[in-house]
Motif scaffolding. Sequence first.
Motif, PDB file in Angstrom:
ATOM      1  N   PRO A 227    -112.278   6.698  93.554  1.00 30.55           N
ATOM      2  CA  PRO A 227    -111.585   6.348  94.541  1.00 30.55           C
ATOM      3  C   PRO A 227    -110.073   6.182  94.388  1.00 30.55           C
ATOM      4  O   PRO A 227    -109.006   6.267  95.547  1.00 30.55           O
ATOM      5  N   ALA A 228    -109.683   5.985  93.161  1.00 30.83           N
ATOM      6  CA  ALA A 228    -108.205   5.761  92.783  1.00 30.83           C
ATOM      7  C   ALA A 228    -107.217   6.830  93.298  1.00 30.83           C
ATOM      8  O   ALA A 228    -106.204   6.798  93.883  1.00 30.83           O
ATOM      9  N   ALA A 229    -107.579   8.002  92.675  1.00 29.78           N
ATOM     10  CA  ALA A 229    -106.741   9.209  93.108  1.00 29.78           C
ATOM     11  C   ALA A 229    -106.608   9.600  94.665  1.00 29.78           C
ATOM     12  O   ALA A 229    -105.470   9.754  95.001  1.00 29.78           O
ATOM     13  N   PRO A 230    -107.711   9.553  95.373  1.00 27.43           N
ATOM     14  CA  PRO A 230    -107.469   9.874  96.905  1.00 27.43           C
ATOM     15  C   PRO A 230    -106.701   8.719  97.307  1.00 27.43           C
ATOM     16  O   PRO A 230    -105.864   8.905  98.369  1.00 27.43           O
ATOM     17  N   ALA A 231    -106.958   7.413  97.011  1.00 26.25           N
ATOM     18  CA  ALA A 231    -106.321   6.293  97.522  1.00 26.25           C
ATOM     19  C   ALA A 231    -104.716   6.346  97.388  1.00 26.25           C
ATOM     20  O   ALA A 231    -103.953   6.119  98.350  1.00 26.25           O
ATOM     21  N   LEU A 232    -104.433   6.907  96.225  1.00 28.08           N
ATOM     22  CA  LEU A 232    -103.133   7.063  95.695  1.00 28.08           C
ATOM     23  C   LEU A 232    -102.429   8.145  96.806  1.00 28.08           C
ATOM     24  O   LEU A 232    -101.476   7.960  97.193  1.00 28.08           O
ATOM     25  N   ALA A 233    -103.310   9.339  96.789  1.00 24.26           N
ATOM     26  CA  ALA A 233    -102.692  10.595  97.568  1.00 24.26           C
ATOM     27  C   ALA A 233    -102.458  10.148  98.817  1.00 24.26           C
ATOM     28  O   ALA A 233    -101.449  10.404  99.852  1.00 24.26           O
ATOM     29  N   ASN A 234    -103.481   9.142  99.621  1.00 23.07           N
ATOM     30  CA  ASN A 234    -103.550   8.927 100.822  1.00 23.07           C
ATOM     31  C   ASN A 234    -102.104   7.852 101.170  1.00 23.07           C
ATOM     32  O   ASN A 234    -101.641   7.889 102.464  1.00 23.07           O
ATOM     33  N   ALA A 235    -102.005   7.171 100.339  1.00 22.81           N
ATOM     34  CA  ALA A 235    -100.838   6.151 100.488  1.00 22.81           C
ATOM     35  C   ALA A 235     -99.506   7.021 100.106  1.00 22.81           C
ATOM     36  O   ALA A 235     -98.594   6.485 100.882  1.00 22.81           O
ATOM     37  N   ILE A 236     -99.488   8.018  99.493  1.00 24.47           N
ATOM     38  CA  ILE A 236     -98.250   8.712  99.148  1.00 24.47           C
ATOM     39  C   ILE A 236     -98.044   9.334 100.484  1.00 24.47           C
ATOM     40  O   ILE A 236     -96.877   9.556 101.009  1.00 24.47           O
ATOM     41  N   PHE A 237     -98.868   9.868 101.247  1.00 18.22           N
ATOM     42  CA  PHE A 237     -98.856  10.383 102.701  1.00 18.22           C
ATOM     43  C   PHE A 237     -98.528   9.352 103.586  1.00 18.22           C
ATOM     44  O   PHE A 237     -97.427   9.682 104.354  1.00 18.22           O
ATOM     45  N   ALA A 238     -98.884   8.233 103.473  1.00 16.91           N
ATOM     46  CA  ALA A 238     -98.538   7.315 104.407  1.00 16.91           C
ATOM     47  C   ALA A 238     -97.053   7.034 104.189  1.00 16.91           C
ATOM     48  O   ALA A 238     -96.360   6.514 105.224  1.00 16.91           O
ATOM     49  N   ALA A 239     -96.517   6.739 102.991  1.00 16.64           N
ATOM     50  CA  ALA A 239     -95.241   6.543 102.568  1.00 16.64           C
ATOM     51  C   ALA A 239     -94.113   7.683 103.003  1.00 16.64           C
ATOM     52  O   ALA A 239     -93.143   7.120 103.499  1.00 16.64           O
ATOM     53  N   THR A 240     -94.553   8.573 102.696  1.00 14.30           N
ATOM     54  CA  THR A 240     -93.626   9.908 102.775  1.00 14.30           C
ATOM     55  C   THR A 240     -94.009  11.051 103.664  1.00 14.30           C
ATOM     56  O   THR A 240     -92.972  11.726 103.917  1.00 14.30           O
ATOM     57  N   GLY A 241     -95.200  11.234 104.084  1.00 14.72           N
ATOM     58  CA  GLY A 241     -95.444  12.273 104.982  1.00 14.72           C
ATOM     59  C   GLY A 241     -95.668  13.540 104.099  1.00 14.72           C
ATOM     60  O   GLY A 241     -96.169  14.474 104.749  1.00 14.72           O
ATOM     61  N   GLN A 242     -95.885  13.273 102.927  1.00 14.33           N
ATOM     62  CA  GLN A 242     -96.212  14.382 101.950  1.00 14.33           C
ATOM     63  C   GLN A 242     -97.544  14.398 101.775  1.00 14.33           C
ATOM     64  O   GLN A 242     -97.904  13.443 101.019  1.00 14.33           O
ATOM     65  N   ARG A 243     -98.502  15.358 101.872  1.00 10.87           N
ATOM     66  CA  ARG A 243     -99.791  15.396 101.569  1.00 10.87           C
ATOM     67  C   ARG A 243    -100.197  16.276 100.283  1.00 10.87           C
ATOM     68  O   ARG A 243     -99.623  17.360 100.088  1.00 10.87           O
ATOM     69  N   LEU A 244    -100.475  15.340  99.006  1.00  5.88           N
ATOM     70  CA  LEU A 244    -100.717  15.959  97.885  1.00  5.88           C
ATOM     71  C   LEU A 244    -102.072  16.443  97.839  1.00  5.88           C
ATOM     72  O   LEU A 244    -103.093  15.553  97.970  1.00  5.88           O
ATOM     73  N   ARG A 245    -102.281  17.686  97.573  1.00  5.90           N
ATOM     74  CA  ARG A 245    -103.765  18.130  97.489  1.00  5.90           C
ATOM     75  C   ARG A 245    -104.140  18.554  96.284  1.00  5.90           C
ATOM     76  O   ARG A 245    -105.324  19.286  95.947  1.00  5.90           O
ATOM     77  N   GLU A 246    -103.207  18.323  95.228  1.00  4.35           N
ATOM     78  CA  GLU A 246    -103.468  19.120  93.872  1.00  4.35           C
ATOM     79  C   GLU A 246    -102.888  18.014  92.647  1.00  4.35           C
ATOM     80  O   GLU A 246    -101.848  17.318  93.039  1.00  4.35           O
ATOM     81  N   MET A 247    -103.821  17.913  91.939  1.00  5.00           N
ATOM     82  CA  MET A 247    -103.502  16.920  90.837  1.00  5.00           C
ATOM     83  C   MET A 247    -103.080  17.639  89.687  1.00  5.00           C
ATOM     84  O   MET A 247    -103.397  18.899  89.363  1.00  5.00           O
ATOM     85  N   PRO A 248    -102.257  17.215  88.571  1.00  8.07           N
ATOM     86  CA  PRO A 248    -101.495  15.846  88.633  1.00  8.07           C
ATOM     87  C   PRO A 248    -100.325  15.874  89.731  1.00  8.07           C
ATOM     88  O   PRO A 248     -99.662  16.769  89.923  1.00  8.07           O
ATOM     89  N   PHE A 249    -100.139  14.742  90.313  1.00  8.43           N
ATOM     90  CA  PHE A 249     -99.263  14.546  91.410  1.00  8.43           C
ATOM     91  C   PHE A 249     -97.700  14.594  90.969  1.00  8.43           C
ATOM     92  O   PHE A 249     -96.878  15.104  91.763  1.00  8.43           O
ATOM     93  N   ALA A 250     -97.469  14.353  89.629  1.00 10.47           N
ATOM     94  CA  ALA A 250     -95.971  14.262  89.110  1.00 10.47           C
ATOM     95  C   ALA A 250     -95.515  15.805  88.963  1.00 10.47           C
ATOM     96  O   ALA A 250     -94.385  15.919  88.997  1.00 10.47           O
ATOM     97  N   ASN A 251     -96.650  16.683  89.397  1.00  7.03           N
ATOM     98  CA  ASN A 251     -95.985  18.121  89.295  1.00  7.03           C
ATOM     99  C   ASN A 251     -95.266  18.370  90.856  1.00  7.03           C
ATOM    100  O   ASN A 251     -94.766  19.173  90.896  1.00  7.03           O
ATOM    101  N   PHE A 252     -95.608  17.261  91.667  1.00  6.84           N
ATOM    102  CA  PHE A 252     -94.890  17.504  92.773  1.00  6.84           C
ATOM    103  C   PHE A 252     -93.900  16.523  93.558  1.00  6.84           C
ATOM    104  O   PHE A 252     -92.873  16.737  94.250  1.00  6.84           O
TER     105      PHE A 252
END
Lengths: 154, 744
Positions: B715-740
Amino acid sequence: MKIGFTVNGTPQEVDVAADMPLLWVLRDVLGLTGTKYGCGAALCGACTVHMDGEAVRSCQVWAEDVAGREVLTIEGLGRPEALHAVQEAWVEQQVAQCGYCQSGQIMQAAALLAKTPAPSDAQIDAAMEGNLCRCGTYPRIRAAIHAAAAKLEG
Amino acid sequence: MSKATRLTRRAVIVGSLAVTGGLAVGIYALNRDWPNPLEEDLPEGAVSFNPWILISEAGITLMAPHTDLGQGIRHLQAALIAEELDVDLDQPEVTVAPGPAAPAYANRALAAEGLPFMSQDQGTVATIARGASARLMGALGLQGTGGSSSTPDSYVKLREAGAMAREMLKAAAAYRENLAMADLRTERGAVILPDGRALPYAELAQTAARELPPREIPLRDPTQWRLLGRPMQRLDILAKSTGTLDYGIDLTQDGMVHATVKLNPRPGGDLLSHDDSAALAVPGVSRVLPVSNGLAVVADSTWTAFNGAEALVCDWGPAPFLPEQADHWAALATALEGPPEKVWRDIGAQPDRPGVSPREYRAPYLAHAPLEPLSALIHVTEARCDIWVSSQFPGLAEQKVAAITGLPREAVHLHNQYSGGSFGHRLEFENIIRAAEIGTALRGTPVKLTYTREEDMAHDFPRQIAMARASGQVADGQVTALDLAIAAPSVTASQMGRIGFASAGADSQTVAGAWSMPYALPALRVAGHAVADLAPVSSWRSVGASTAGFFAESALDELIHEAGADPLAERLRLCDYAPARACLEAVGDMSDWGSPLPEGAGRGVAMVLSFGTPVAEVVEVHQTDAGLRIAKVWVAADVGRVLDPVNFENLVQGGVIWGLGHAVNCEVTYADGIAEPTNYYAHAGLRMPQAPEIFVRGLETGAEVRGIGEPPVPPAAPALANAIFAATGQRLREMPFANFIDFA
């Protein structure tokens, strides 16, 4: 070449190549295996020892540069029956999982506390950033450093 | 062949290592299936009541055969035995050992999760299949540690082992003192008589061994437990805090030489030719030997061996798989275009035209990269081989060593070690095979093989790469349909192939953590697509759920936002499995979900059910000038019963950091067939400044006792991606997120 230095308070003389890293002098020549090999490139901190009181990565220190110096390893910091305050905190917080990085973490933390008796979270972050823990025990390491600071103060 | 037999055969092949759920093992005769290995080599005067307990004048030895990789399972196994045996682990006469490799130590819980039943399915057919799977695993005698199955495997079995010996010791005391069993009690390794006299177990053991084992062993109610469920000091914690615990890499033998290997950096590729003159000219280097896929250098110290390996000049053959990373992604995309290998779940009718158009998700290869590099100490003689190493499959490892050394299997003795991390790395045999090859060439001389970090990472069979496409439908503020297609190479086929087991059927790991999602969507379809000929892959902490869980919980979150619903409320509305609901409710409560956040902050939630353990996580992120900061994580996990609460919290926190760290900054990519990251300048995961505060709650509503080593990861990776969306409006669909995005 013959190199004389002090390890955990005991004078030692070793006959090794000048560029043999201190890490391997400790592990393979002196049999002090509490200091760990993790990366060989100062990227993980598992090999951290103190040299004249400073935390150093022993994989990056050549044997010839240790001549005449005082080296402290995890075995000299404290013993199971006579723990250093940092080790006491590590035991009480049950920090370790696999434990392989913890010698280096403890040596790094002990060096931090020697200079900064009551470190802030930011100071802990800065001091510990180079010590990798793949198991992810960072929350407990942080708690143990604060606990050790309190012990040393008290 | 009956249906049940087919199912269980499938379990062995499909479920073999990767995973499991909890199993009701039930009472069974402890010595029935396999001989007690402790009887083979019994010290003078010693008595073994069953494969887990040895008592002699010298003391009481408890066997903890599941491999300790840092998860603390050696301690927990000892505590399970001690709880019923009535010994305390701080008694000086009590020692805990891993024991020999033996089929008596088969892991009966290892295969359950590979069965084609969702872990929340407690129906008759699923239950029968799990029971059959457990019996078959027992009959196979496969000793293995993995799949968060050690606790489910041990929970009843080891308490029964302790209780069985205790009752026989009491019977011996009753016989000797002419007293009734009911008048006796046991405490700290002794039978206590009504007059207060204590008869140490060591004095009773010989007599007790002649008693008949009890037919029924009622286990104590948890309310009576002295050790389990309470904070315990782990057996290894003092040694691991003082540098006094010897890992495999630290061991020595008299007359030992050192060795390292230089292997084709393209995993599985050949050595075509080489020049070892410069290596042999390094002072201290004594020999260069051929080993599988490369060469070994023998020297008088580890460092000298490393220098010798560096001086080797080698011509390497091509990679036996697609050499370029882009082609791996293309193969996954092609697989998603084709028909699925298996549709694992198909509920309701998918809409003809999905309202939410397909989105693509990607998860890269990842290395295990535990901090202790691969190593092994071996001593091969004409008649015997001893090998000191950490292995999650010690019996299979002995078989491999026997084949290489030419010795009979019984002459090979693997001494299993505490491991400096694994995360699945030590399910493989790379170091053990090379050590056996070197040890055989140097027969008579003990040799310690140590991999460099670079060799370790180059030959770290990574986590499966995976790609998914998801579409769906929303209506009236609710999610009504999800269609998820996942493509990945079969981790089970790749790994089992190296062990020497055949593989058959669709790999449930491709969809693990997704196909069994406990959400009552009106329409839910989860399909797995097979991909062949990619890089060899292996089980990585949480295996398939680490990729499929990310896809499922990201895709669902997107649909929830599309519907305009609240991410937690909609999950709770959909969730139809009570323990998973309890986890979601708990993290909502813990995180004060919905309370106001500062500007630029966001919370995300995810819940994945893997290895039978539901885990919900809420991640809170803050945008700062230095980049995105992962500030806090709240976790609730339901393992049925928390047996070792301090270690439980530590493992959950570590699993979250593992999941987050790899999602943020880790990937293994291939160029010319060579893994690109070679050391911790990349692929480090989180470091201290990035580690969030993590708040943990263990729930005990589930019916089965489950493991916790892996389930906090997915659950850690999707919870983080979902939090990033909530904070920034950016939806990350590919790991690793630091590439984006930039992280603080």
